[in-house]
Motif scaffolding. Structure first.
Motif, PDB file in Angstrom:
ATOM      1  N   ASP A  17       0.739  -1.314   0.013  1.00  0.00           N
ATOM      2  CA  ASP A  17      -0.184  -0.045  -0.188  1.00  0.00           C
ATOM      3  C   ASP A  17       0.829   1.108  -0.043  1.00  0.00           C
ATOM      4  OD1 ASP A  17      -2.523  -1.224  -0.077  1.00  0.00           O
ATOM      5  OD2 ASP A  17      -2.311  -1.624   1.928  1.00  0.00           O
ATOM      6  N   SER A  18       2.215   1.261   0.377  1.00  0.00           N
ATOM      7  CA  SER A  18       2.833   2.251   0.158  1.00  0.00           C
ATOM      8  C   SER A  18       3.529   2.435  -1.175  1.00  0.00           C
ATOM      9  CB  SER A  18       4.326   2.190   1.180  1.00  0.00           C
ATOM     10  OG  SER A  18       5.055   1.118   0.889  1.00  0.00           O
ATOM     11  N   ILE A  19       3.308   1.318  -1.993  1.00  0.00           N
ATOM     12  CA  ILE A  19       4.083   1.417  -3.371  1.00  0.00           C
ATOM     13  C   ILE A  19       2.788   1.849  -4.318  1.00  0.00           C
ATOM     14  CG2 ILE A  19       4.794  -0.510  -5.273  1.00  0.00           C
ATOM     15  CD1 ILE A  19       5.859  -2.283  -3.116  1.00  0.00           C
ATOM     16  N   ILE A  20       1.688   1.283  -4.044  1.00  0.00           N
ATOM     17  CA  ILE A  20       0.406   1.608  -4.944  1.00  0.00           C
ATOM     18  C   ILE A  20      -0.284   2.501  -3.658  1.00  0.00           C
ATOM     19  CG2 ILE A  20      -1.246   1.221  -6.273  1.00  0.00           C
ATOM     20  CD1 ILE A  20       1.399   0.724  -7.593  1.00  0.00           C
ATOM     21  N   ASN A  21      -0.494   3.935  -3.726  1.00  0.00           N
ATOM     22  CA  ASN A  21      -1.020   4.738  -2.735  1.00  0.00           C
ATOM     23  C   ASN A  21      -2.314   5.123  -3.244  1.00  0.00           C
ATOM     24  OD1 ASN A  21      -1.953   6.567  -1.163  1.00  0.00           O
ATOM     25  ND2 ASN A  21       0.398   6.939  -0.289  1.00  0.00           N
ATOM     26  N   HIS A  22      -3.253   4.305  -2.998  1.00  0.00           N
ATOM     27  CA  HIS A  22      -4.617   4.554  -3.565  1.00  0.00           C
ATOM     28  C   HIS A  22      -4.998   6.010  -3.246  1.00  0.00           C
ATOM     29  CE1 HIS A  22      -8.963   3.703  -4.360  1.00  0.00           C
ATOM     30  NE2 HIS A  22      -9.225   4.199  -3.399  1.00  0.00           N
ATOM     31  N   PHE A 220      12.486  -9.856 -17.853  1.00  0.00           N
ATOM     32  CA  PHE A 220      11.210 -10.694 -17.194  1.00  0.00           C
ATOM     33  C   PHE A 220      10.203  -9.530 -17.075  1.00  0.00           C
ATOM     34  CE2 PHE A 220       8.399 -11.627 -14.055  1.00  0.00           C
ATOM     35  CZ  PHE A 220       8.401 -13.417 -14.047  1.00  0.00           C
ATOM     36  N   THR A 221       8.893  -9.589 -17.875  1.00  0.00           N
ATOM     37  CA  THR A 221       7.734  -8.840 -18.022  1.00  0.00           C
ATOM     38  C   THR A 221       6.774  -9.548 -17.184  1.00  0.00           C
ATOM     39  OG1 THR A 221       8.451  -7.804 -20.023  1.00  0.00           O
ATOM     40  CG2 THR A 221       6.176  -7.819 -19.574  1.00  0.00           C
ATOM     41  N   LEU A 222       5.859  -8.803 -16.569  1.00  0.00           N
ATOM     42  CA  LEU A 222       4.512  -9.296 -15.807  1.00  0.00           C
ATOM     43  C   LEU A 222       3.617  -7.998 -15.493  1.00  0.00           C
ATOM     44  CD1 LEU A 222       3.878 -11.990 -13.434  1.00  0.00           C
ATOM     45  CD2 LEU A 222       3.304  -9.690 -12.635  1.00  0.00           C
ATOM     46  N   PHE A 223       2.407  -8.217 -16.267  1.00  0.00           N
ATOM     47  CA  PHE A 223       1.445  -7.293 -15.938  1.00  0.00           C
ATOM     48  C   PHE A 223       0.723  -7.628 -14.798  1.00  0.00           C
ATOM     49  CE2 PHE A 223       0.758  -7.243 -20.889  1.00  0.00           C
ATOM     50  CZ  PHE A 223       2.080  -6.716 -20.941  1.00  0.00           C
ATOM     51  N   GLN A 224       0.370  -6.317 -14.058  1.00  0.00           N
ATOM     52  CA  GLN A 224      -0.384  -6.256 -13.028  1.00  0.00           C
ATOM     53  C   GLN A 224      -1.743  -6.444 -13.372  1.00  0.00           C
ATOM     54  OE1 GLN A 224       0.808  -6.608  -9.888  1.00  0.00           O
ATOM     55  NE2 GLN A 224      -1.288  -6.634  -8.498  1.00  0.00           N
ATOM     56  N   GLU A 225      -2.123  -6.211 -14.722  1.00  0.00           N
ATOM     57  CA  GLU A 225      -3.400  -6.120 -15.189  1.00  0.00           C
ATOM     58  C   GLU A 225      -4.179  -4.972 -14.795  1.00  0.00           C
ATOM     59  OE1 GLU A 225      -3.220  -8.110 -17.607  1.00  0.00           O
ATOM     60  OE2 GLU A 225      -2.482 -10.021 -16.947  1.00  0.00           O
ATOM     61  N   THR A 226      -4.334  -4.885 -13.464  1.00  0.00           N
ATOM     62  CA  THR A 226      -5.047  -3.862 -12.898  1.00  0.00           C
ATOM     63  C   THR A 226      -4.315  -3.706 -11.576  1.00  0.00           C
ATOM     64  OG1 THR A 226      -7.022  -2.615 -11.944  1.00  0.00           O
ATOM     65  CG2 THR A 226      -6.995  -5.007 -12.134  1.00  0.00           C
ATOM     66  N   TYR A 227      -4.180  -2.336 -11.133  1.00  0.00           N
ATOM     67  CA  TYR A 227      -3.542  -1.939  -9.924  1.00  0.00           C
ATOM     68  C   TYR A 227      -4.666  -1.606  -8.781  1.00  0.00           C
ATOM     69  CZ  TYR A 227       1.181  -1.518 -11.980  1.00  0.00           C
ATOM     70  OH  TYR A 227       2.233  -1.751 -12.354  1.00  0.00           O
ATOM     71  N   HIS A 228      -5.994  -1.621  -9.388  1.00  0.00           N
ATOM     72  CA  HIS A 228      -7.007  -1.392  -8.490  1.00  0.00           C
ATOM     73  C   HIS A 228      -7.652  -2.572  -7.813  1.00  0.00           C
ATOM     74  CE1 HIS A 228     -11.477  -0.144  -7.754  1.00  0.00           C
ATOM     75  NE2 HIS A 228     -10.569   0.966  -7.251  1.00  0.00           N
ATOM     76  N   ARG A 229      -7.097  -2.500  -6.363  1.00  0.00           N
ATOM     77  CA  ARG A 229      -7.203  -3.960  -5.889  1.00  0.00           C
ATOM     78  C   ARG A 229      -8.947  -4.482  -5.845  1.00  0.00           C
ATOM     79  NH1 ARG A 229      -4.163  -6.227  -1.591  1.00  0.00           N
ATOM     80  NH2 ARG A 229      -3.053  -4.405  -1.446  1.00  0.00           N
ATOM     81  N   PRO A 230      -9.916  -3.768  -5.600  1.00  0.00           N
ATOM     82  CA  PRO A 230     -11.095  -4.381  -5.752  1.00  0.00           C
ATOM     83  C   PRO A 230     -11.402  -4.915  -7.065  1.00  0.00           C
ATOM     84  CG  PRO A 230     -11.367  -2.214  -4.678  1.00  0.00           C
ATOM     85  CD  PRO A 230      -9.883  -2.306  -5.103  1.00  0.00           C
ATOM     86  N   THR A 231     -10.929  -4.299  -8.106  1.00  0.00           N
ATOM     87  CA  THR A 231     -11.118  -4.695  -9.416  1.00  0.00           C
ATOM     88  C   THR A 231     -10.413  -5.965  -9.969  1.00  0.00           C
ATOM     89  OG1 THR A 231     -11.737  -2.506 -10.392  1.00  0.00           O
ATOM     90  CG2 THR A 231     -10.925  -3.968 -11.912  1.00  0.00           C
ATOM     91  N   PHE A 232      -9.002  -5.862  -9.241  1.00  0.00           N
ATOM     92  CA  PHE A 232      -8.419  -7.249  -9.616  1.00  0.00           C
ATOM     93  C   PHE A 232      -9.030  -8.378  -8.765  1.00  0.00           C
ATOM     94  CE2 PHE A 232      -4.935 -10.024  -8.277  1.00  0.00           C
ATOM     95  CZ  PHE A 232      -3.976  -9.996  -9.238  1.00  0.00           C
ATOM     96  N   ALA A 233      -9.532  -8.227  -7.720  1.00  0.00           N
ATOM     97  CA  ALA A 233     -10.255  -9.336  -6.774  1.00  0.00           C
ATOM     98  C   ALA A 233     -11.382  -9.894  -7.949  1.00  0.00           C
ATOM     99  CB  ALA A 233     -10.521  -8.927  -5.677  1.00  0.00           C
ATOM    100  N   LYS A 234     -11.989  -9.033  -8.542  1.00  0.00           N
ATOM    101  CA  LYS A 234     -13.161  -9.211  -9.297  1.00  0.00           C
ATOM    102  C   LYS A 234     -12.690  -9.747 -10.463  1.00  0.00           C
ATOM    103  CE  LYS A 234     -17.172  -7.094 -11.398  1.00  0.00           C
ATOM    104  NZ  LYS A 234     -17.927  -5.902 -11.645  1.00  0.00           N
ATOM    105  N   MET A 235     -11.695  -9.601 -11.284  1.00  0.00           N
ATOM    106  CA  MET A 235     -11.267  -9.943 -12.497  1.00  0.00           C
ATOM    107  C   MET A 235     -10.727 -11.405 -12.286  1.00  0.00           C
ATOM    108  SD  MET A 235     -12.516  -7.877 -14.534  1.00  0.00           S
ATOM    109  CE  MET A 235     -13.327  -6.580 -14.645  1.00  0.00           C
ATOM    110  N   TYR A 271     -10.221  -0.932 -15.660  1.00  0.00           N
ATOM    111  CA  TYR A 271     -10.546  -0.209 -14.351  1.00  0.00           C
ATOM    112  C   TYR A 271     -10.275   1.326 -15.330  1.00  0.00           C
ATOM    113  CZ  TYR A 271     -11.199   2.458  -9.921  1.00  0.00           C
ATOM    114  OH  TYR A 271     -11.803   3.214  -9.126  1.00  0.00           O
ATOM    115  N   ASP A 272     -10.377   2.491 -14.561  1.00  0.00           N
ATOM    116  CA  ASP A 272     -10.425   3.771 -15.000  1.00  0.00           C
ATOM    117  C   ASP A 272      -8.818   4.034 -15.496  1.00  0.00           C
ATOM    118  OD1 ASP A 272     -10.207   6.367 -15.530  1.00  0.00           O
ATOM    119  OD2 ASP A 272     -10.325   6.954 -13.159  1.00  0.00           O
ATOM    120  N   TYR A 273      -8.740   4.359 -16.607  1.00  0.00           N
ATOM    121  CA  TYR A 273      -7.301   4.422 -17.402  1.00  0.00           C
ATOM    122  C   TYR A 273      -6.419   5.494 -16.204  1.00  0.00           C
ATOM    123  CZ  TYR A 273      -8.515   8.820 -19.520  1.00  0.00           C
ATOM    124  OH  TYR A 273      -8.797  10.140 -19.950  1.00  0.00           O
TER     125      TYR A 273
END
Length: 503
Positions: A17-22, A220-235, A271-273
């Motif tokens: 949460d200190s890396i991605i500060n919502h 080494f490449t890896l996408f988070q896909e979405t950084y929005h935690r609630p959306t990540f859980a849903k997807m 999620y929101d771009y």
């Protein structure tokens, strides 16, 4: 050994949460709405970004000020109305100037190679997800890999992005073996793969070390896909990929395992771009602060239809062309040193537009279904255009040769250069050169050498005519005197039949 999902003991990481500060992201987007309409404020941000787009006294991890954009500045630009032509022209011009200042007019080309489509994850947007019972599952044998790589080499490819799903039927050990098979393939006249990047499931630090020890892998490449935690859980309904925190720290584990070139990315449409771009900037800043090197590449795929996925057909946060072009330009300004990757998810027309606002790498002649490259060309093309047999649908169906000729006709230099990786110019070393603006005298001569080699080995008469005129023009412009002399000597070797010549 299966794909590693264990959590390492004894490794201390920052709280995610200190890396991605919502809160910081949302506050920045809210507080900059007024400034985003002010031409004076926008001009000041862009002029400052252009001025600091590289640092002549750059020290990895010790810069006293941000190179690119702060989160607040980035939010201001993201809040600009994409239909405001006057403001957007300022943004586009700045992005193009920064890209040209650091990377010039070179466009690095590569092809994706899918090894297996088995997967235990349930990603709602992906054709490879576990619940897609209609997909034919397969993995390439050693002979299949040789056929695939041979077909790609005969197109002139030197760089691959190798991908696979996550499943016990295709293990990490099998993947490591596949890398050695790929590197063993040689075709006439002098086909060989010189850089293999990977986009694979998350790994532990110990498995990152094993990957590094193959001496086969670049980025080494890896996408988070979405950084929005609630959306990540849903997807990401189930499977190892559903662990947001573990996935976010993958690049950290890569650095700690000795892999110092990493790639990040977001799947736009989930999620929101605006949120996603700011989160990627925060992620980049974290990597820079912790390891002295931000992401070597940033990918910007847009959600496209995938077999059996209704969500992929109707994205919950669809990004239109105008806002997509805007976000690409802003990422270039925000993280000026990174290589920006453009896939065949975009149409040829859209790709042309995006090249003008900061893209520096793109795939060519891509297929996303396992084993597609070595099928009969006509059959493969019909299949590619007619269904969704791959991971997702594609919008650019040009062959690699057509992409090369189109780029050259527009004044771009197609490049298959792998010199920095092979000379050890990676991680902090690469960033120091790139951020100081000195990469041009390495990369530009090398790109011209690889282009001449391509023309000699694979170019038709049309390509040779366009390419040789382009090389003559580019060799005479923008290089230091010592770089020009070095290029002249090296080019003579290439035209005498020598291969893999670089600075």
């Amino acid at each position: 050994m299966l794909w590693s999902v264990e959590k390492e003991q004894g490794h201390k990481y920052k709280d995610v949460d200190s890396i991605i500060n919502h809160k910081e992201i949302n506050a920045a987007l809210e507080s900059t709405k007024k400034a985003s309409q002010d031409p004076v404020a926008i001009k000041a941000i862009l002029e400052a970004a252009k001025e600091r787009s590289f640092l002549t006294n750059y020290t990895p991890g010790k810069s006293e000020y941000v190179q690119g954009l702060t989160v607040e500045e980035c939010a201001t630009l993201l809040n600009i109305d994409a239909n405001n032509a006057d403001l957007m022209d300022m943004v586009y011009d700045t992005a193009f100037a920064i890209k040209n200042r650091i990377y010039g007019n070179r466009i690095v080309l590569f092809a994706p190679l899918y090894i297996a489509n088995y997967c235990v994850n349930s990603c709602t947007y992906c054709a490879f997800r576990a619940g897609n019972k209609g997909l034919q599952r397969t993995a390439l044998s050693d002979d299949d890999i040789r056929e695939e790589v041979g077909a790609l080499e005969r197109q002139g490819h030197r760089r691959l992005l190798v991908l696979t799903g996550e499943h016990p039927k295709y293990t990490f050990d099998q993947f490591l073996h596949a890398l050695h098979v790929i590197n063993s393939v040689k075709t006439d006249p002098c086909g060989n793969i010189r850089r293999v990047n990977v986009e694979i499931p998350t790994l532990s630090v110990s498995d990152m070390r094993r990957l590094k020890a193959t001496d086969c892998v670049g980025t080494f490449t890896l996408f988070q896909e979405t950084y929005h935690r609630p959306t990540f859980a849903k997807m990401h309904v189930s499977g190892p990929k559903s662990d947001f925190n573990h996935r976010l720290l993958t690049q950290d584990r890569a650095f700690r395992g000795g892999i110092d070139d990493v790639g990040i990315g977001t799947l736009f449409g989930l999620y929101d771009y605006k949120y996603e771009v700011l989160a990627m900037l925060q992620h980049s800043n974290h990597l820079e602060a912790e390891y002295g090197a931000g992401p070597h590449t940033i990918s910007v795929p847009r959600l496209r239809p995938a077999d059996g996925s209704d969500l992929s057909i109707r994205p919950p946060y669809e990004v239109d062309d105008a806002n997509f072009k805007k976000l690409v330009a802003i990422i270039r300004i925000a993280v000026p040193y990174t290589g920006m990757i453009l896939s065949t998810r975009e149409s040829p027309q859209m790709r042309d537009e995006l090249l003008q606002v900061g893209m520096s790498q793109m795939s060519a002649g891509s297929r996303t279904d396992v084993g597609a490259y070595h099928r009969d060309d006509n059959e493969a093309t019909e299949k590619h255009l007619g269904d969704l047999s791959g991971q997702f649908s594609l919008m650019d169906h040009r062959t690699a040769s057509e992409v090369v000729k189109d780029l050259m006709a527009k004044g771009y230099v197609p490049s298959w250069c792998t010199a920095c990786y092979r000379k050890g110019r990676t991680g902090e070393h690469f960033m120091k050169i790139a951020k100081a603006g000195n990469i041009h005298n390495f990369c530009h001569p090398n790109s011209l050498l690889t282009l001449q080699e391509y023309l000699n080995d694979y170019g038709d008469e049309e390509a040779k005519k366009i390419g040789e005129q382009l090389i003559a023009k580019e060799a005479a412009e923008g290089l230091s005197d010592s770089a020009k002399r070095m290029l002249s000597r090296k080019m003579a070797k290439v035209n005498a039949g020598e291969h893999d010549v670089y600075i």
